[in-house]
Design a protein around this motif. Structure first.
Motif, PDB file in Angstrom:
ATOM      1  N   VAL A  23      25.026  68.100  -7.089  1.00  0.00           N
ATOM      2  CA  VAL A  23      24.574  68.101  -5.701  1.00  0.00           C
ATOM      3  C   VAL A  23      23.477  67.070  -5.443  1.00  0.00           C
ATOM      4  O   VAL A  23      23.450  66.448  -4.388  1.00  0.00           O
ATOM      5  CB  VAL A  23      24.152  69.510  -5.228  1.00  0.00           C
ATOM      6  CG1 VAL A  23      22.847  69.945  -5.866  1.00  0.00           C
ATOM      7  CG2 VAL A  23      24.068  69.574  -3.710  1.00  0.00           C
ATOM      8  N   LYS A  24      22.598  66.852  -6.404  1.00  0.00           N
ATOM      9  CA  LYS A  24      21.523  65.876  -6.190  1.00  0.00           C
ATOM     10  C   LYS A  24      22.085  64.454  -6.098  1.00  0.00           C
ATOM     11  O   LYS A  24      21.657  63.669  -5.259  1.00  0.00           O
ATOM     12  CB  LYS A  24      20.461  65.997  -7.273  1.00  0.00           C
ATOM     13  CG  LYS A  24      19.658  67.271  -7.114  1.00  0.00           C
ATOM     14  CD  LYS A  24      18.526  67.380  -8.074  1.00  0.00           C
ATOM     15  CE  LYS A  24      17.823  68.703  -7.783  1.00  0.00           C
ATOM     16  NZ  LYS A  24      16.792  69.016  -8.708  1.00  0.00           N
ATOM     17  N   GLN A  25      23.073  64.147  -6.950  1.00  0.00           N
ATOM     18  CA  GLN A  25      23.715  62.837  -6.869  1.00  0.00           C
ATOM     19  C   GLN A  25      24.494  62.712  -5.551  1.00  0.00           C
ATOM     20  O   GLN A  25      24.501  61.650  -4.926  1.00  0.00           O
ATOM     21  CB  GLN A  25      24.656  62.600  -8.055  1.00  0.00           C
ATOM     22  CG  GLN A  25      23.971  62.559  -9.392  1.00  0.00           C
ATOM     23  CD  GLN A  25      23.983  63.922 -10.085  1.00  0.00           C
ATOM     24  OE1 GLN A  25      23.863  64.972  -9.468  1.00  0.00           O
ATOM     25  NE2 GLN A  25      24.105  63.903 -11.399  1.00  0.00           N
ATOM     26  N   SER A  26      25.136  63.798  -5.139  1.00  0.00           N
ATOM     27  CA  SER A  26      25.886  63.787  -3.877  1.00  0.00           C
ATOM     28  C   SER A  26      24.939  63.566  -2.698  1.00  0.00           C
ATOM     29  O   SER A  26      25.254  62.825  -1.763  1.00  0.00           O
ATOM     30  CB  SER A  26      26.650  65.096  -3.691  1.00  0.00           C
ATOM     31  OG  SER A  26      27.605  65.262  -4.707  1.00  0.00           O
ATOM     32  N   LEU A  27      23.784  64.206  -2.750  1.00  0.00           N
ATOM     33  CA  LEU A  27      22.784  64.048  -1.689  1.00  0.00           C
ATOM     34  C   LEU A  27      22.302  62.602  -1.622  1.00  0.00           C
ATOM     35  O   LEU A  27      22.227  62.009  -0.536  1.00  0.00           O
ATOM     36  CB  LEU A  27      21.608  64.997  -1.931  1.00  0.00           C
ATOM     37  CG  LEU A  27      20.470  64.929  -0.920  1.00  0.00           C
ATOM     38  CD1 LEU A  27      20.935  65.355   0.463  1.00  0.00           C
ATOM     39  CD2 LEU A  27      19.309  65.795  -1.382  1.00  0.00           C
ATOM     40  N   THR A  28      22.000  62.030  -2.767  1.00  0.00           N
ATOM     41  CA  THR A  28      21.539  60.637  -2.813  1.00  0.00           C
ATOM     42  C   THR A  28      22.600  59.700  -2.250  1.00  0.00           C
ATOM     43  O   THR A  28      22.296  58.825  -1.427  1.00  0.00           O
ATOM     44  CB  THR A  28      21.178  60.237  -4.262  1.00  0.00           C
ATOM     45  OG1 THR A  28      20.136  61.101  -4.726  1.00  0.00           O
ATOM     46  CG2 THR A  28      20.745  58.799  -4.349  1.00  0.00           C
ATOM     47  N   LEU A  29      23.839  59.882  -2.672  1.00  0.00           N
ATOM     48  CA  LEU A  29      24.936  59.049  -2.186  1.00  0.00           C
ATOM     49  C   LEU A  29      25.134  59.231  -0.679  1.00  0.00           C
ATOM     50  O   LEU A  29      25.306  58.257   0.055  1.00  0.00           O
ATOM     51  CB  LEU A  29      26.228  59.382  -2.934  1.00  0.00           C
ATOM     52  CG  LEU A  29      27.462  58.591  -2.536  1.00  0.00           C
ATOM     53  CD1 LEU A  29      27.261  57.101  -2.808  1.00  0.00           C
ATOM     54  CD2 LEU A  29      28.677  59.101  -3.268  1.00  0.00           C
ATOM     55  N   LYS A  32      22.365  57.376   1.176  1.00  0.00           N
ATOM     56  CA  LYS A  32      22.538  55.919   1.121  1.00  0.00           C
ATOM     57  C   LYS A  32      23.688  55.456   2.014  1.00  0.00           C
ATOM     58  O   LYS A  32      23.573  54.467   2.726  1.00  0.00           O
ATOM     59  CB  LYS A  32      22.810  55.471  -0.318  1.00  0.00           C
ATOM     60  CG  LYS A  32      21.599  55.453  -1.198  1.00  0.00           C
ATOM     61  CD  LYS A  32      21.968  54.970  -2.588  1.00  0.00           C
ATOM     62  CE  LYS A  32      20.780  55.007  -3.519  1.00  0.00           C
ATOM     63  NZ  LYS A  32      21.153  54.611  -4.884  1.00  0.00           N
ATOM     64  N   LYS A  33      24.783  56.186   1.965  1.00  0.00           N
ATOM     65  CA  LYS A  33      25.988  55.747   2.666  1.00  0.00           C
ATOM     66  C   LYS A  33      25.932  55.990   4.178  1.00  0.00           C
ATOM     67  O   LYS A  33      26.443  55.188   4.952  1.00  0.00           O
ATOM     68  CB  LYS A  33      27.205  56.463   2.066  1.00  0.00           C
ATOM     69  CG  LYS A  33      28.513  55.960   2.593  1.00  0.00           C
ATOM     70  CD  LYS A  33      29.672  56.494   1.800  1.00  0.00           C
ATOM     71  CE  LYS A  33      30.952  55.862   2.282  1.00  0.00           C
ATOM     72  NZ  LYS A  33      32.080  56.177   1.467  1.00  0.00           N
ATOM     73  N   VAL A  40      21.820  62.240   8.742  1.00  0.00           N
ATOM     74  CA  VAL A  40      20.818  62.698   7.783  1.00  0.00           C
ATOM     75  C   VAL A  40      21.441  63.784   6.913  1.00  0.00           C
ATOM     76  O   VAL A  40      21.992  64.758   7.432  1.00  0.00           O
ATOM     77  CB  VAL A  40      19.577  63.279   8.514  1.00  0.00           C
ATOM     78  CG1 VAL A  40      18.572  63.822   7.510  1.00  0.00           C
ATOM     79  CG2 VAL A  40      18.950  62.222   9.410  1.00  0.00           C
ATOM     80  N   CYS A  41      21.375  63.611   5.612  1.00  0.00           N
ATOM     81  CA  CYS A  41      21.902  64.597   4.667  1.00  0.00           C
ATOM     82  C   CYS A  41      20.731  65.324   4.031  1.00  0.00           C
ATOM     83  O   CYS A  41      19.743  64.700   3.642  1.00  0.00           O
ATOM     84  CB  CYS A  41      22.735  63.902   3.595  1.00  0.00           C
ATOM     85  SG  CYS A  41      24.118  62.958   4.275  1.00  0.00           S
ATOM     86  N   LEU A  42      20.847  66.648   3.940  1.00  0.00           N
ATOM     87  CA  LEU A  42      19.774  67.451   3.364  1.00  0.00           C
ATOM     88  C   LEU A  42      20.341  68.655   2.646  1.00  0.00           C
ATOM     89  O   LEU A  42      21.488  69.042   2.861  1.00  0.00           O
ATOM     90  CB  LEU A  42      18.790  67.882   4.454  1.00  0.00           C
ATOM     91  CG  LEU A  42      19.407  68.522   5.696  1.00  0.00           C
ATOM     92  CD1 LEU A  42      19.166  69.999   5.706  1.00  0.00           C
ATOM     93  CD2 LEU A  42      18.798  67.869   6.921  1.00  0.00           C
ATOM     94  N   LEU A  43      19.540  69.242   1.750  1.00  0.00           N
ATOM     95  CA  LEU A  43      19.965  70.434   1.024  1.00  0.00           C
ATOM     96  C   LEU A  43      19.640  71.671   1.838  1.00  0.00           C
ATOM     97  O   LEU A  43      18.599  71.742   2.493  1.00  0.00           O
ATOM     98  CB  LEU A  43      19.262  70.527  -0.326  1.00  0.00           C
ATOM     99  CG  LEU A  43      19.600  69.453  -1.355  1.00  0.00           C
ATOM    100  CD1 LEU A  43      18.819  69.688  -2.640  1.00  0.00           C
ATOM    101  CD2 LEU A  43      21.086  69.412  -1.635  1.00  0.00           C
TER     102      LEU A  43
END
Length: 160
Positions: A23-29, A32-33, A40-43
């Motif tokens: 999930v952390k890698q998915s959030l970062t991607l 960025k994308k 805005v992407c957030l947990l």
């Protein structure tokens, strides 16, 4: 900054079964994308919310919620009308109870919750590689795979 020009996407997480492992890698991607598209992407972690009001605010401010099939997505009913819920359907071996969590030909239990609402629900089936247990085993050898997925001491299939 005009807030109404932005969209907010929550990635739902949980601490136990059916965890979103990357999930952390998915959030970062995601950040960025989609930032350049004003997304805005957030947990979203309902297990750490301090109150029901906090959960309401977390979800009502989202335009979309993405997560692994499970109870953490039921709060999707708190999304505003025309919100989107993407339910990631886990891979489950055919010999296990729970294969129904993968169905796309009819609604999952979560899909039934969202039926006849103003929400948009989509189920997306994950493949075998989404479960990082026993990937070294030949997929065509079902008996060997089942043996690998079983706990050697109690004969119960490992939770994933």
């Amino acid at each position: 900054v005009k807030v109404n020009e932005w969209k907010f996407v929550g990635l739902a997480i949980r601490k136990s079964r059916r965890k979103w492992l990357n999930v952390k890698q998915s959030l970062t991607l995601c950040r960025k994308k989609y930032w350049k598209h004003k997304i805005v992407c957030l947990l979203v972690d309902v297990e750490s919310a301090g109150s029901p009001e906090e959960q309401l605010l977390q979800h009502y401010s989202l335009d979309a919620l993405v997560g692994i099939h499970g109870a953490q997505l039921t709060q999707g009913v708190l999304l505003p009308n025309d919100g989107h819920v993407l339910e990631l359907l886990p891979w489950v071996p055919e010999y296990l109870i729970g294969k129904w969590t993968q169905r796309k030909h009819s609604p999952t239990p979560l899909g039934i919750i969202f039926h006849n609402t103003e929400l948009n629900h989509i189920g997306y089936g994950l493949d075998r590689e989404s479960v990082p247990l026993c990937l070294h085993v030949d997929r065509s050898d079902k008996e060997l795979e089942q043996s690998c997925l079983m706990n050697k001491t109690n004969g119960v299939v490992q939770k994933f």
